[in-house]
Design an enzyme around this catalytic site. Structure first.
Site, PDB file in Angstrom:
ATOM      1  N   TYR A 205       0.838  -1.214   0.000  1.00  0.00           N
ATOM      2  CA  TYR A 205       0.000   0.000   0.000  1.00  0.00           C
ATOM      3  C   TYR A 205       0.869   1.258   0.000  1.00  0.00           C
ATOM      4  O   TYR A 205       0.658   2.179  -0.804  1.00  0.00           O
ATOM      5  CB  TYR A 205      -0.933  -0.009   1.215  1.00  0.00           C
TER       6      TYR A 205
ATOM      7  N   ASN B  52      -3.241   9.995  10.269  1.00  0.00           N
ATOM      8  CA  ASN B  52      -4.311   9.112  10.750  1.00  0.00           C
ATOM      9  C   ASN B  52      -5.636   9.864  10.811  1.00  0.00           C
ATOM     10  O   ASN B  52      -5.911  10.595  11.764  1.00  0.00           O
ATOM     11  CB  ASN B  52      -3.943   8.542  12.128  1.00  0.00           C
TER      12      ASN B  52
ATOM     13  N   ILE C 206      -9.417   4.547  15.954  1.00  0.00           N
ATOM     14  CA  ILE C 206     -10.392   5.321  16.723  1.00  0.00           C
ATOM     15  C   ILE C 206     -11.805   4.810  16.498  1.00  0.00           C
ATOM     16  O   ILE C 206     -12.576   4.661  17.452  1.00  0.00           O
ATOM     17  CB  ILE C 206     -10.283   6.825  16.389  1.00  0.00           C
TER      18      ILE C 206
ATOM     19  N   ARG D 155       0.802   8.606  17.349  1.00  0.00           N
ATOM     20  CA  ARG D 155       0.234   8.868  16.036  1.00  0.00           C
ATOM     21  C   ARG D 155      -0.296  10.301  16.002  1.00  0.00           C
ATOM     22  O   ARG D 155      -0.662  10.874  17.024  1.00  0.00           O
ATOM     23  CB  ARG D 155      -0.921   7.896  15.723  1.00  0.00           C
TER      24      ARG D 155
END
Length: 300
Positions: A141, A170, A186, A209
């Site tokens: 990816y 993120n 999350i 992050r």
């Protein structure tokens, strides 16, 4: 302004569509609805919806007819899926990207903004990351997104295509399906807290992050479409937090203290991530201002 948004029924796409429509733009959405949902899209006189696959060159060209700008968000976005089936992932993220970029080239005069990713950096040698940091992806990816960045630069040199890639960190917020294999940490945590289930953390929870709220990402997309700058831009807040801090904040927003289970670290997991927002502020004119607690409160 008439914007073709590929993947417009998805998580980031649908928020971007809403913002573009609110600003007065006309929007055409091209989506195969394998992940995106029609329910994510509003009823609007300036919105057209085309069901189609970015791997279908003809479908891309037909959907692009009449557009002045292209926001390319359609992709195979699961790192794990790219590791398990790299050839399939590449058909979406390399061939699909090339179909879009080539249609932009053929039509001429269009502005192309596309979703790149912080995954292009791999395991950072030094933090915070900026746009000149080494690209050493650790997954197909990440490699695919790095290839997109290189193709966009080459299309600019060879054909004069105006393209800007946004390297998202993120992203979180409403409409991120927690049941999807593409879901972020999350959305999964929020769903488990809502169900009264324990949260599973791989490692000690001290990994960091940069979490950026989806509506701020939509603003970044809109600003990039209106800009004439090319190259790549990191999109994040410039503030990284630990997973432990995230869980505490999420618990406060949900009004409960979640149970947490710690499992061994996931193989290949990146320990720390952080970005420098200077170029984003320069190119897009702002740095996302939604605090983590504000964003989590909206999500919850």
């Amino acid at each position: 302004m008439h914007v073709l948004v590929t993947g417009g029924a998805g998580f980031i796409g649908s928020h971007s569509v809403e913002l573009l429509l609110a600003s007065g733009a006309s929007v055409t959405v091209l989506d195969d609805f394998s992940a995106g949902k029609r329910a994510n899209l509003p009823q609007h006189s300036k919105l057209g919806i085309v069901e189609g696959d970015i791997r279908d060159e003809r479908a891309v060209r037909e959907a692009m007819r009449g557009a002045t700008h292209v926001l390319h968000l359609a992709a195979q976005v699961s790192v794990r899926a790219s590791v398990e089936e790299p050839a399939v992932s590449a058909t979406h993220n390399v061939t699909g990207f090339l179909n879009v970029a080539n249609a932009v080239r053929a039509q001429g005069g269009l502005r192309l903004v596309y979703a790149s990713s912080a995954a292009v950096y791999g395991a950072p040698r030094a933090l915070p990351l900026d746009e000149t940091s080494a690209c050493e992806p650790t997954s197909p990816y990440g490699l695919e997104k790095s290839i997109n960045d290189q193709y966009a630069a080459l299309f600019g040199q060879l054909y004069g295509v105006s393209a800007l890639g946004l390297r998202y960190f993120n992203v979180y917020g409403p409409r991120q399906d927690p049941a999807s294999p593409y879901a972020g940490v999350i959305s999964r945590f929020a769903a488990r807290i809502g169900a009264g289930e324990p949260l599973v953390v791989f490692g000690d929870g001290q990994q960091t992050r940069d979490f950026v709220f989806v509506k701020d990402v939509a603003r970044a997309n809109a600003a990039a479409l209106r800009s004439d700058r090319c190259g790549v831009v990191n999109v994040g807040t410039g503030n990284s937090v630990t997973l432990r801090h995230l869980i505490e904040a999420l618990g406060r927003c949900a009004g409960r203290t979640p149970e947490v289970k710690f499992d061994p670290p996931a193989p290949g997991d990146i320990r720390h991530s952080a970005m420098r927002p200077d170029r984003m502020a320069d190119v897009l004119g702002f740095v996302p201002a939604t605090t983590l607690e504000e964003g989590l409160r909206t999500l919850v």
